[in-house]
Design an enzyme around this catalytic site. Structure first.
Site, short mmCIF file in Angstrom:
data_model
loop_
_atom_site.label_atom_id
_atom_site.label_comp_id
_atom_site.label_asym_id
_atom_site.label_seq_id
_atom_site.Cartn_x
_atom_site.Cartn_y
_atom_site.Cartn_z
N LYS A 176 0.80 -1.24 0.00
CA LYS A 176 0.00 0.00 0.00
C LYS A 176 0.83 1.28 0.00
CE LYS A 176 -0.69 0.17 4.96
NZ LYS A 176 -1.41 -0.49 6.04
N ARG A 202 -8.64 -0.18 16.19
CA ARG A 202 -8.91 0.23 14.82
C ARG A 202 -9.95 -0.78 14.32
NH1 ARG A 202 -4.35 0.88 10.21
NH2 ARG A 202 -5.02 -1.24 9.76
#
Ligand SMILES: *Cc1c(COP(=O)(O)O)cnc(C)c1O
Length: 360
Positions: free
Chosen positions: A36, A131
């Site tokens: 990413k 998260r």
């Protein structure tokens, strides 16, 4: 050569990936190479694959699509919870996605059925970093619902720590993930083949000699690309920390006072000005700015100190040294600076040509 630019040494990335794959392989853990930070660069993905990563993971579907277009030959995982609105595209391009919401899992099932294919699911579990993740107490019911849906294959479970809250992966939370895998298998008689323990922040735990239990996969980005441990940002032994470098060009170089004069208000970025007086310095402006990098994430060479940055300028103190306009300065980057540089259209990406290596 064009500037600013990222100089990417594919041999060093390959080396870092290979070394981590070897070390973790001894502990029964495979590596998902996380792309990413690279905007789905096919060259970097290729270096990771040659290093032995067993699959690729990315948080952005667009990056996975880019790697597919470039025919990168790998299994690909979408490691961020998919957007409900992207379910059809997720099924079309990712082999597996990491999920926490039944509404999304349902949409993936419908999309997979329409496309006549099977989509893999890894369920992410919350273990304290706050998260993404299903609360442990809700995992069993989520597994039950997922197993009912057609055209899905529940491949495993995973967790992500050391990100939002900096919760350290340790014997306790990793044992909890293992125990959850055992309990799901005991209840449903399925075998969860993947238990994905986390990211580069898991390396100290994984290589520290502790019991690895059911954990058989880690998703590694920063450690492969930058050779550093994200828990303390120390270099990881045997890895390169300079596989990717930022080069910027000097556009102004002058002897100037270090202290501003006139009435002082907020800076362009809403901060109060720094007013340290260090006498007259060689102040150098580089043609790169906050739009392209995180100035706090650059590591400058000896004798050069970063003083500040605006959108388009990086301001450095070169001490007594006279650096001419047109000269270039090279910086190491941290993850935050790397991500921004990779995604800035103003920063060229230059992969170093592969040496003629004999494959190991
Ligand atoms: C970014 C990310 C990773 C990779 O993290 P690194 O610290 O770069 O190794 C792994 N898993 C998830 C879910 C991520 O979002």
């Amino acid at each position: 050569m064009t500037a600013p630019r990222l100089e990417i040494d594919l041999d060093k990335i390959h080396h870092n990936a290979r070394r981590l794959v070897e070390l973790l392989g001894r502990r029964g853990i495979s590596v998902t190479g996380v792309t990413k930070a690279t905007l789905g660069s096919p060259e970097i993905a290729g270096a990771m694959l040659r290093g032995g990563v067993s699959s690729l993971g990315d948080s952005r579907l667009e990056n996975i699509e880019a790697m597919r277009r470039a025919r990168v030959p790998s299994r690909m995982a979408l490691i961020r919870t998919p957007m409900l609105s992207q379910a059809t595209r997720v099924v079309a391009h990712a082999d597996v996605s990491f999920n926490t919401e039944l509404a999304v899992i349902g949409a993936l099932s419908s999309a997979a059925r329409e496309a006549g294919q099977t989509h893999g699911i890894v369920l992410m579990v919350e273990l304290g970093d706050l998260r993404e993740g299903i609360m442990p107490g809700d995992l069993e019911s989520t597994v039950r619902e997922t197993l009912r849906l057609p055209n899905l294959e529940l491949e495993g479970i995973g967790t992500n720590l050391a990100c939002r809250s900096g919760v350290t992966p340790d014997a306790r939370n990793m044992a909890e993930l293992s125990a959850l895998a055992d309990s799901i298998d005991a209840t449903f008689g399925t075998v969860l083949s993947v238990v994905s323990g986390g990211n580069s922040g898991n390396l100290q735990w994984a290589l520290g000699g502790a019991e690895t239990g059911r954990i058989n996969d880690l998703r590694l980005g920063e450690s492969i690309l930058l050779g550093r441990d994200p828990l303390d940002r120390e270099p990881i032994e045997g890895l390169y920390t300079d596989a990717i470098l930022l080069v910027a060009e000097v556009i102004e170089s002058k002897r100037k006072p270090s202290h501003p004069w006139g009435e002082l208000a907020q800076t362009a970025f809403g901060e109060m000005p720094v007013t340290e007086d260090r006498g007259t310095i060689t102040q150098v402006l580089l043609a790169v700015g906050r739009q392209d990098i995180d100035p706090c994430g650059l590591h400058s060479p000896e004798g050069i100190e970063i003083l500040g940055a605006s959108s388009d300028h990086l301001i450095v103190d070169c001490g007594e040294e006279r650096i001419p306009v047109g000269a270039e300065i090279t910086f190491e980057l941290n993850y935050s600076a790397l991500v921004r540089a990779m995604t800035s259209p103003f920063v060229a990406k230059v992969a170093k040509v592969q040496k003629n290596r004999i494959p190991a």
